[in-house]
Write an enzyme that holds these catalytic residues in place. Structure first.
Site, short mmCIF file in Angstrom:
data_model
loop_
_atom_site.label_atom_id
_atom_site.label_comp_id
_atom_site.label_asym_id
_atom_site.label_seq_id
_atom_site.Cartn_x
_atom_site.Cartn_y
_atom_site.Cartn_z
N HIS A 1 -5.64 46.21 16.42
CA HIS A 1 -7.10 46.23 16.54
C HIS A 1 -7.63 45.02 17.30
CE1 HIS A 1 -7.19 49.73 13.99
NE2 HIS A 1 -6.31 49.10 13.20
N ARG B 1 -8.21 9.56 2.04
CA ARG B 1 -9.38 10.44 2.02
C ARG B 1 -9.87 10.76 3.44
NH1 ARG B 1 -12.45 9.69 -3.07
NH2 ARG B 1 -14.38 9.87 -1.91
N GLU C 1 -2.64 30.68 4.73
CA GLU C 1 -2.35 29.31 4.28
C GLU C 1 -1.32 28.65 5.20
OE1 GLU C 1 -3.68 27.21 2.52
OE2 GLU C 1 -2.14 25.78 2.00
N TRP D 1 -16.44 7.82 7.06
CA TRP D 1 -16.09 9.04 7.80
C TRP D 1 -17.40 9.50 8.41
CZ3 TRP D 1 -17.16 14.38 7.67
CH2 TRP D 1 -16.20 15.21 8.26
N ASN E 1 -21.85 6.48 0.23
CA ASN E 1 -21.17 7.75 0.49
C ASN E 1 -22.22 8.85 0.36
OD1 ASN E 1 -18.83 6.31 0.47
ND2 ASN E 1 -17.96 7.29 -1.35
N GLY E 2 -22.15 9.86 1.23
CA GLY E 2 -23.09 10.98 1.12
C GLY E 2 -24.01 11.02 2.33
N GLU F 1 -3.88 22.27 10.80
CA GLU F 1 -4.51 21.00 10.41
C GLU F 1 -3.64 19.78 10.66
OE1 GLU F 1 -5.75 20.38 6.29
OE2 GLU F 1 -4.14 21.65 5.59
N LYS G 1 -9.73 14.11 2.88
CA LYS G 1 -9.07 14.72 1.73
C LYS G 1 -10.07 15.39 0.81
CE LYS G 1 -5.73 15.75 -1.04
NZ LYS G 1 -4.96 16.94 -0.63
N CYS H 1 -15.85 9.25 2.98
CA CYS H 1 -16.09 7.82 2.78
C CYS H 1 -15.57 7.34 1.43
CB CYS H 1 -17.59 7.54 2.82
SG CYS H 1 -18.38 8.15 4.30
N LYS I 1 -2.05 25.27 7.36
CA LYS I 1 -1.20 24.07 7.30
C LYS I 1 -0.80 23.66 8.72
CE LYS I 1 -1.87 22.98 4.16
NZ LYS I 1 -2.51 23.45 2.99
C1 AGP Z 1 -6.09 21.86 2.69
O1 AGP Z 1 -4.89 21.60 3.31
C2 AGP Z 1 -7.27 21.29 3.23
N1 AGP Z 1 -7.15 19.98 3.65
C3 AGP Z 1 -8.62 21.75 2.72
O2 AGP Z 1 -8.76 23.06 3.19
C4 AGP Z 1 -8.93 21.73 1.20
O3 AGP Z 1 -8.13 22.65 0.54
C5 AGP Z 1 -10.43 22.02 1.00
O4 AGP Z 1 -11.18 21.01 1.59
C6 AGP Z 1 -10.81 22.19 -0.44
O5 AGP Z 1 -10.57 21.04 -1.17
P1 AGP Z 1 -10.59 21.05 -2.75
O6 AGP Z 1 -9.46 21.90 -3.20
O7 AGP Z 1 -10.44 19.62 -3.14
O8 AGP Z 1 -11.90 21.63 -3.18
#
Ligand code: AGP
Length: 609
Positions: A505, A27, A482, A75, A100-101, A489, A604, A2, A486
């Site tokens: 395994h 965000r 990683e 959100w 927010n929260g 997501e 974000k 949010c 990517k």
């Molecule tokens: C990364 O591509 C993600 N969107 C997500 O995993 C992100 O890295 C994670 O939420 C941690 O965020 P931060 O680095 O702001 O703590």
């Protein structure tokens, strides 16, 4: 997650609020709204499910104007994404609140307010706040006092802003667990959950502390701390170049941010010393702390967690320091045993990730000698609450998929390895070689970016697939993780990463002609083992995409597609190979037509648990 924007001015503020919301779009959100108090002291409201553009359209069709207002992107947590659940929420046609929260005791408060005759129009936890505020205003002297009483009843995390037609010049705001920043103007004041939202109107900011309560009019600001004492908080002035966020000639922020990496990486290595890194790069007092470090515990989420996984290899192999890495959401709830002399290292692009922040907050002095944060955002909560700080210089990262923040975090960890390692078994020559490799890193990344057209071609093979498997060995295993994160997501293709030695395994059962396999195969001492794993996959009929050193001796065949990566120092390979995997995910997502910068369901900055 949010976003909040608020304004009190002598001019009309609806356009400022909408522009602020637009700047917070990165965000992640699913609905948006705004409330204004007009010159006749009426409360005016627009709320829409969907994008800010829809809210702008509502405003264009039915303009609502005022000099005082609050706005929000939501959100969904409690209650589905809908116009009814969008903020602001209102009570008694006079008070409006954005939040927010999460309010954890909202069910009990809702029952109490319903018994008192309040009708709820949404499924949100936020609506209890606005009704409580309305109820409290019946007996309070001021909006400020009413809010002060309301927050005493709230359990959970919040950043709040409220307006009331009976106090038509003011915005009241408070924070506990969610960030909030005041934008100081001339004859006008603003408020937002992120300074980025207000860069259009000011470059002077006050970052509120936990428990702060603010009364803001166009010409005055009163801040009270958690104990109710009136206080002055420092105003920070942002330099003109900071937080420049335009797309330029790029189609997406993610691509722009991938291409910004040579500059971001160069900026993150301190200019001081061609052969060494000063302890002070991690803050004053760092040297005394580093002298006592006997072990490192890294805590983070998502991509930042992967940076920590890479760092474990460096810290143990090069610096000879025991290192553990854990995701914050697990770490925070676990009974733990630490080595004596452990340094807690949190990693977070945003510096506001709720689980990482909670992990820092519940770490005790008995467990850790000190805390260090690696973050990309100055003034963030993690930065303010950690003993030592290393700020990555990636610049604002807007794309939800983290790219330049990750590679700059890895640079920060290489420097941490160096400063801790030279107190142990890292020779001055090895340290100097590390620094010179770091200075060459931007060049290797530039060379990798030149492979973009080849990676784009490779990407087309993935767009009709539902799954993909990523393999790596040793330090490249977290890089495979990683790469898979990517891809999943932003393209919504189910992608998993395994250490290549684990294939037999279990995951080998999944491998057939429909499962593309990406191997991160830089050509290190584990090369021969990885080559056998690749054979295991190839003989099951899978298409293989091998990211290999140009000298590794991989040959193409109809089912093995090799991307020849620039030959570079071992130390830099995790960073250089990451860039190629970022481009692969990006092109798959673009070719699939997903919302690359704002993938569905993701935010974000994850400021709730
Ligand atoms: C990364 O591509 C993600 N969107 C997500 O995993 C992100 O890295 C994670 O939420 C941690 O965020 P931060 O680095 O702001 O703590």
């Amino acid at each position: 997650m949010c976003g909040i924007v608020a304004a009190t001015a002598r001019r009309e503020v609806s356009a400022i609020l909408l522009e602020g919301l637009r700047r917070l779009e990165y965000r992640g959100y699913d609905s948006a709204g705004l409330a204004l108090i007009d010159s006749d002291h009426n409360l005016l409201l627009h709320k829409r499910q969907g994008k800010v553009a829809e809210l702008e359209q509502a405003q264009a069709m039915d303009p609502k104007y005022g000099c005082v207002g609050i706005a929000h992107t939501r959100w969904a947590t409690h209650g589905a994404p809908s116009a009814a659940n969008a903020h602001p929420h209102i009570s008694g046609e006079r008070v409006a609140v954005v939040h927010n929260g999460i309010i954890e005791n909202n069910e009990a408060l809702r029952a109490e307010l319903q018994a008192a005759g309040y009708e709820f129009l949404s499924g949100t936890d936020t609506e209890v706040i606005v009704h409580l505020l309305h109820q409290q205003l019946q007996s309070s002297q001021s909006l400020l006092q009413a809010m002060q009483t309301v927050v005493e009843r709230l359990e959970g995390a919040y950043a709040l802003a409220a307006i009331d037609v009976a106090h038509p010049d003011e915005v009241i705001a408070t924070r506990e667990g969610s960030p909030l920043v005041i934008g100081v103007g001339i004859g006008e004041n603003f408020l937002a959950s992120d300074a980025l939202a207000l860069r259009q109107v000011t470059d002077r900011f006050i970052y509120l502390e936990e428990g702060d309560l603010v009364r803001m009019t166009a010409s005055s600001l009163q801040i009270y701390d958690a104990n109710g004492n009136r206080i002055e908080r420092t105003i920070s002035q942002l330099a003109a170049h900071e937080e420049a966020t335009g797309l330029g000639d790029y189609e997406h922020y993610m691509l722009k941010e991938i291409y910004e990496q040579p500059r971001a990486l160069a900026a993150t290595v301190p200019a001081t010393g061609a052969h060494d890194i000063a302890d002070e790069a991690f803050g004053t007092g760092a040297a005394a702390v580093f002298d006592r470090v006997q072990a490192v515990q890294i805590v983070a989420c998502g991509t930042s967690f992967h940076a920590g996984m890479v760092a474990r290899y460096w810290l143990e192999e090069l610096a000879g320091i025991p290192c553990a890495v854990e995701v914050a959401s697990e770490f925070r709830y676990r009974k733990r045993v630490q080595h004596p002399g452990t340094l807690l290292v949190t990693v977070s692009q945003s510096g506001e990730t709720a689980d990482t922040l909670a992990a820092l907050r519940n770490a005790t002095e008995a467990e850790f000698i000190s805390s260090l944060v690696i973050s990309n955002v100055d003034h963030s909560s993690l930065v303010r609450e950690s003993d030592l700080v290393f700020l990555t210089r990636a610049g604002a990262e807007i794309g939800v998929a983290s790219t330049k923040a990750f590679t700059t975090q890895l640079v920060a960890f290489l420097m941490l390895t160096l400063v801790l390692g030279r107190r142990r078994n890292l020779s001055p020559e090895a340290a100097s070689a590390m620094v010179s490799a770091l200075h060459k890193l931007p060049d290797y990344v530039e060379q990798t970016l030149k492979l973009d057209p080849l990676i784009k071609d490779m990407a087309s093979a993935f767009i009709l697939r539902h799954h993909a498997l990523f393999l790596g060995r040793g330090i490249q295993y977290p890089i495979a993780l990683e790469g898979a994160l990517k891809l999943k997501e932003i393209s919504y293709i189910h992608a998993e990463a395994y250490p290549a030695g684990e294939l037999k395994h279990g995951p080998l059962a999944l491998v057939d002609a429909d499962m593309p396999v990406v191997a991160v195969a830089p050509g290190d001492e584990l090369m021969e083992k990885l080559k056998s794993n690749i054979e295991e996959v190839r003989s099951r009929g899978a298409e293989l995409y091998v990211f290999a050193d140009e000298n590794a001796g991989f040959l193409d065949d109809p089912r093995v597609h090799v991307l020849r990566m620039p030959h570079c120092p071992e130390l830099l390979k995790p960073i250089v190979y990451t860039v190629a995997l970022q481009l692969l995910a990006y092109h798959v997502a673009v070719q699939k037509g997903t919302d690359v910068d704002k993938p569905r369901n993701l935010a974000k900055s994850v400021t709730v648990e």
